[in-house]
Design an enzyme around this catalytic site. Structure first.
Site, mmCIF file in Angstrom:
data_model
loop_
_atom_site.group_PDB
_atom_site.id
_atom_site.type_symbol
_atom_site.label_atom_id
_atom_site.label_comp_id
_atom_site.label_asym_id
_atom_site.label_seq_id
_atom_site.Cartn_x
_atom_site.Cartn_y
_atom_site.Cartn_z
ATOM 1 N N SER A 128 5.469 7.740 5.390
ATOM 2 C CA SER A 128 4.493 8.351 6.286
ATOM 3 C C SER A 128 4.753 9.853 6.417
ATOM 4 O O SER A 128 5.853 10.334 6.158
ATOM 5 C CB SER A 128 4.572 7.705 7.671
ATOM 6 O OG SER A 128 4.312 6.334 7.586
HETATM 7 N N1 SAH Z 1 7.837 3.650 7.667
HETATM 8 C C1 SAH Z 1 7.935 3.543 6.242
HETATM 9 C C2 SAH Z 1 6.563 3.142 5.733
HETATM 10 C C3 SAH Z 1 6.551 2.658 4.357
HETATM 11 S S1 SAH Z 1 4.906 2.203 3.824
HETATM 12 C C4 SAH Z 1 8.331 4.917 5.701
HETATM 13 O O1 SAH Z 1 7.829 5.911 6.236
HETATM 14 O O2 SAH Z 1 9.127 5.009 4.755
HETATM 15 C C5 SAH Z 1 4.789 0.569 4.459
HETATM 16 C C6 SAH Z 1 5.836 -0.361 3.978
HETATM 17 O O3 SAH Z 1 5.492 -1.669 4.444
HETATM 18 C C7 SAH Z 1 5.966 -0.471 2.471
HETATM 19 O O4 SAH Z 1 7.284 -0.172 2.111
HETATM 20 C C8 SAH Z 1 5.606 -1.908 2.161
HETATM 21 O O5 SAH Z 1 6.340 -2.431 1.067
HETATM 22 C C9 SAH Z 1 5.940 -2.591 3.474
HETATM 23 N N2 SAH Z 1 5.243 -3.854 3.720
HETATM 24 C C10 SAH Z 1 3.935 -4.160 3.568
HETATM 25 N N3 SAH Z 1 3.703 -5.440 3.905
HETATM 26 C C11 SAH Z 1 4.892 -5.962 4.285
HETATM 27 C C12 SAH Z 1 5.306 -7.253 4.740
HETATM 28 N N4 SAH Z 1 4.454 -8.270 4.870
HETATM 29 N N5 SAH Z 1 6.599 -7.426 5.043
HETATM 30 C C13 SAH Z 1 7.504 -6.418 4.914
HETATM 31 N N6 SAH Z 1 7.182 -5.188 4.475
HETATM 32 C C14 SAH Z 1 5.885 -4.952 4.172
#
Ligand code: SAH
Length: 293
Positions: A128
């Site tokens: 993000s």
């Molecule tokens: N806050 C993190 C956001 C990463 S993007 C950052 O800033 O680094 C969102 C993340 O959610 C991704 O890494 C994706 O793999 C994860 N994600 C999506 N669906 C998910 C699920 N059902 N369970 C666990 N992780 C999930």
């Protein structure tokens, strides 16, 4: 003017000034590759200002080689100061934590870590934007006090989980849940290089491979739950795992998404309000995420 409109205006003002400021000082802004990928342009948050950015090869070379001079922490500090200047960060504690956790350690080589934009991290996921991390930390600060428990669903790069760990301290618990094993491995490596490493070692910070829609019941209930991916609706398991008096911040929606603030009162009743419109990658199954292009 409605509060929401004010937030959108503030964000636009912050973004314009942030980019203008950095452009003038010829700092590390370039157009991230994320913009070129259809997935990431749709998943990217607040992309409108990115086309104003220009390449900066020196920064590219530095990150490609993994060489972090003292300049990296100066740039991280400048990023935090800018977020403070434009009112995104109000809390001293949030500023201290974002200064202590160098975002440059969490952004893949070749990207510009201090640029206020989401960036591709592989596996159809993004880190993000700094202002989104800051906004979530601000919303959750009261529920990230020393000794409290925090759950970060969709922990991705591990950046926010590391910030949570510093907020709650070694007497608290910061738990990341991520369903892509490779991201769990790389986020653990990122955290090891950061100021949150001692907490990884003492066990007050942990990252787990799991479907975050189920939360992490082993360590529930949580004072704070952050969800870093957009759910079609708020998962029941996450509401259950929220402690009375606790707060969850979760983007909800598919095409149009709202960042929701979910408060569980001490009597167990739950209130939900919309904070702002956002665009996050979906909270979905691993298969659906990996085959979404
Ligand atoms: N806050 C993190 C956001 C990463 S993007 C950052 O800033 O680094 C969102 C993340 O959610 C991704 O890494 C994706 O793999 C994860 N994600 C999506 N669906 C998910 C699920 N059902 N369970 C666990 N992780 C999930």
């Amino acid at each position: 003017m409605s509060k929401r409109r004010a937030v959108l205006l503030l964000r636009e003002r912050f973004r314009s000034s942030f980019f203008a400021h950095h452009r003038d000082r010829r700092t590390s802004i370039h157009r991230p590759r994320a913009v070129d990928s259809p997935h990431c342009s749709s998943a990217a948050t607040y992309s409108s200002s990115r086309s104003r950015a220009s390449p900066r090869p020196a920064m590219e070379a530095m990150t490609h080689n993994g060489l972090w001079s003292s300049g990296a922490s100066d740039k991280n500090k400048a990023m935090v100061e800018q977020l403070q200047r434009y009112g995104v960060i109000k809390s001293t504690k949030v500023a201290e934590v974002m200064e202590a956790i160098d975002r440059g350690l969490f952004v893949p080589p070749g990207a510009s870590p201090y640029f206020d934009s989401p960036m591709a991290i592989g596996y159809n996921a993004t880190i993000s934007a700094p202002h989104m991390h800051a906004a979530c930390l601000e919303l959750l600060e009261g529920h990230l006090q020393p000794g409290m428990r925090a759950l970060d669903v969709g922990s991705g790069t591990g950046y926010l989980t590391a910030c949570f760990a510093l907020m709650v301290g070694p007497e608290g618990r910061a738990v990341g849940v991520e369903h892509i094993p490779e991201l769990v491995a790389s986020s653990t490596e990122n955290i090891k290089k950061s100021a949150a490493d001692p907490q990884l070692k003492d066990g007050s910070l942990s990252i787990h491979i799991a479907d975050g829609r189920e939360g992490w019941p082993e360590l529930a209930p949580y004072d704070c739950i952050h969800v870093g991916a957009a759910a079609p609706q708020i998962p029941e398991a996450l509401i259950e795992q929220l402690k009375p008096g606790g707060r969850m911040v979760i983007p909800v929606g598919t095409v149009f998404q709202e960042l929701k603030v979910v408060d569980k009162k001490l009597d167990g009743t739950v209130s939900v309000r919309d904070e702002t419109s956002v665009r996050y990658v979906p909270l979905t199954s691993k298969d659906a995420q990996l085959h979404s292009n």
